[in-house]
Every structure is written in C-alpha cells, then in structure tokens.
Design an enzyme around this catalytic site. Structure first.
Site, PDB file in Angstrom:
ATOM      1  N   GLU A  84       0.800  -1.232   0.000  1.00 38.66           N
ATOM      2  CA  GLU A  84       0.000   0.000   0.000  1.00 38.66           C
ATOM      3  C   GLU A  84       0.832   1.282   0.000  1.00 38.66           C
ATOM      4  OE1 GLU A  84      -2.543  -3.238   1.878  1.00 38.66           O
ATOM      5  OE2 GLU A  84      -0.464  -2.543   2.054  1.00 38.66           O
ATOM      6  N   HIS A  98       2.976  -8.676   2.158  1.00 39.84           N
ATOM      7  CA  HIS A  98       1.630  -8.306   1.717  1.00 39.84           C
ATOM      8  C   HIS A  98       0.800  -9.538   1.360  1.00 39.84           C
ATOM      9  CE1 HIS A  98      -1.490  -5.756   0.025  1.00 39.84           C
ATOM     10  NE2 HIS A  98      -1.495  -6.512  -1.064  1.00 39.84           N
ATOM     11  N   HIS A 127       2.742   1.735   4.474  1.00 38.54           N
ATOM     12  CA  HIS A 127       1.590   2.621   4.610  1.00 38.54           C
ATOM     13  C   HIS A 127       1.485   3.119   6.050  1.00 38.54           C
ATOM     14  CE1 HIS A 127      -0.403  -0.640   6.772  1.00 38.54           C
ATOM     15  NE2 HIS A 127       0.070  -1.450   5.834  1.00 38.54           N
ATOM     16  N   HIS A 137      -4.029   1.946   7.377  1.00 39.26           N
ATOM     17  CA  HIS A 137      -4.665   0.856   8.102  1.00 39.26           C
ATOM     18  C   HIS A 137      -3.615   0.143   8.953  1.00 39.26           C
ATOM     19  CE1 HIS A 137      -2.963  -1.297   4.643  1.00 39.26           C
ATOM     20  NE2 HIS A 137      -2.999  -2.398   5.378  1.00 39.26           N
ATOM     21  N   GLU A 172       1.828  -1.141  11.696  1.00 40.81           N
ATOM     22  CA  GLU A 172       2.562  -2.372  11.420  1.00 40.81           C
ATOM     23  C   GLU A 172       4.072  -2.172  11.549  1.00 40.81           C
ATOM     24  OE1 GLU A 172       1.086  -3.916   7.665  1.00 40.81           O
ATOM     25  OE2 GLU A 172      -0.956  -3.422   8.274  1.00 40.81           O
TER      26      GLU A 172
END
Length: 307
Positions: free
Chosen positions: A63, A114, A157, A168, A186
């Site tokens: 992302e 991912h 991201h 997110h 993350e």
C-alpha cells in the site's frame, strides 16, 4: 573462503606460489612467492570483511508503493491493476537491495509482507537477495538476537487513523493498535519485536505519513516519501524511475550508517490492545482483544502463539 574473493582466481592451484617462478633465480622466486602470499592474505582479509558486512532485512508491503492508491483495483489477485502493482513493488524492492549491495551489505533478506506473504517471486527479485515467504508469522517475527544489523521498510503505509494513503493496521477493520498505550502501526509492531532482539530499524520508504510515523519513533531514520495523500482516495506519486532512484541512494546511505542506529526498547510488562471497528449486524460494537506478557516477546506469543 568468501565466494567473491575465490571468484578472482588467485587461489587456483595453477598459480600456486611454488609453481609461479619455475626456471627463475632463487632470490627472484623467494620475492615472487612472498608477494603472491601477501596478495592471497590480502584477498582473504578482504573476503572476510565482505562476509562481515551489514546483514539487512527488507520488510515489504504494497500500500505504500508509489502509484498505488486503490484498494479495489491494485491490492489483490484478480484486480484490474494488480500485476502492475506487483511490478512497481518489485522495482522498489530491488532498488533497495541494490543500494544495500553498493553499501557493502553481506546479506539482504526480503520479507514478503503483503497479502499473506505471497506476492513476490524469486524469479523477479534482485539476485543478491533471499526471499522470506509464508504464513502464519511466528511470534518472534523470524528474529533472533542480533540476527540482522538493520531493518528497512519498503512500500509502507501509515497506521490506522492517520491522514495518509490507504492507512490501516493489519486490515481496514482495525480501529487502533496500542503497545503499553502507545498507538502503533505495522511498522511499530515490527520495530518493537526487533528491538527486543537488539535490532534497529534504519529506513522507511512509502507514504509521506508513514515516513512521519517512522521519524517519530526513530528520529535518525532515513526516509523516502514516494507519495502523499491529495484527497480521500487520491494521491500524488513520484514516477517509478524517480522513486527507485531515491530509494537506491537512500538505502546506500542508511546501510553505510547502520552502526549509528539504536533499537526501540519497550520495558515490561507489556500490553497490546487491538480495537476493531463495529461490523454490523454481526458486531454492533467494536471488538477489543488484549494480549499481555512480561516482555514484548511474551506479549507477542500471547497474540500469535508459541512455536
């Protein structure tokens, strides 16, 4: 013997010191033998230095890659622009690997981060790199004490709730994740368990808001913002060529400075809290999950399970 030194051919028996001066005077032979032995020792030492170069882990995500901003078209197999997105990710990853190689890294491991760790291919990554794939992720995140000298994020991201592109944490259903009350995304989760094993994060490439998130946690980190949010679902991105150029140069800088960075240490006891958005009609109130331990590793084992 280090393979880079061996490949030079100086250790081939055909040019061994006792064969290199047949027919010459004894004095000249002694001198030549001495010079050859010195050269061999020098190459062996150089090989040892190469073998002791920084060991780097590159943690990837999709992302945060330049040019990616649409969850309905670019993030999952079968979507209209998914293959394009994979190529963009691979290009940015390989640029980071190349920068690490130029800076003298002795090992570069790329962690496919991912979509269940199944998006990158060994056929496409830089030949110097190794590819780490598979799920589920173990509680130690594949780390051990000082296994790597530095961690680099590519395609990162921002955390949930941040004003960034495709923000997110874990999934778009997550409202917030905290460690001992501190919001983390993350990248913060990786940094926390890496810090437990004395491994620092040194660099991040991705969305501008993710870069700011990194600097707040690791002020010395090298960052490369390759895009920024321009509207609710739009972004302004660098060209792929310019993004990879900046990533390659920044990685060279970060790996060259790897000894300047310190790991992020979290004192125990540790509590991780996951707060989810409501999912009506099944869940009208947001679910909360809490995991605890005396250390970061114990809290992660409570979350992900022990081996």
């Amino acid at each position: 013997m280090h393979p880079r030194a061996a490949s030079l051919g100086f250790f081939n028996s055909e040019i061994a010191p006792d064969k290199i001066c047949n027919g010459g005077s004894e004095t000249v032979c002694v001198l030549i033998r001495s010079m050859v032995r010195t050269a061999i020792l020098g190459l062996a030492f150089a090989g040892l230095c190469l073998a002791e170069g920084p060991r780097i882990l590159i943690v990837t995500d999709m992302e945060g890659i330049s040019g990616i901003n649409n969850a309905d078209e670019q993030l999952l197999p079968g979507q209209r622009r998914y293959e394009e997105a994979r190529k963009l990710l691979t290009g940015e990853v390989n640029a980071a690997v190349q920068g690490a190689v130029v800076a003298g890294a002795s090992e570069v491991v790329v962690w496919d981060g991912h979509d269940g760790s199944r998006i990158l291919s060994v056929a496409d990554i830089h030949p110097f790199a190794k590819l780490l794939q598979g799920s589920p992720t173990p509680a130690n995140f594949y780390f051990s004490e000082k296994r790597y000298d530095g961690i680099i994020f590519v395609g990162q991201h921002p955390m949930a709730g941040a004003n960034g592109v495709l923000s997110h944490t874990q999934s778009f259903t997550m409202k917030r994740v905290t460690i001992n009350g501190k919001p983390v995304g993350e990248l913060g989760q990786v940094a926390a368990i890496a810090g437990y094993f004395d491994i620092p994060v040194i660099m991040l490439t991705g969305d501008k808001a993710a870069c700011e998130e990194m600097i707040a946690m690791q002020p010395k980190a090298v960052t490369v913002p390759v895009k920024q949010i321009m509207g609710r679902a739009s972004s302004l991105s660098l060209s792929h060529e310019e993004a990879t150029r900046r990533i390659r140069e920044a990685t060279r800088t970060a790996v060259s400075r790897v000894k300047e960075f310190s790991p992020w240490k979290i004192s125990g006891p540790v509590e991780m809290k996951f707060e989810y958005h409501p999912q009506p009609p099944k869940e009208r109130e947001g679910r909360i999950a809490i995991y605890r331990g005396q250390t970061v590793l114990e809290a992660y084992e409570d979350w992900l399970g022990k081996p």
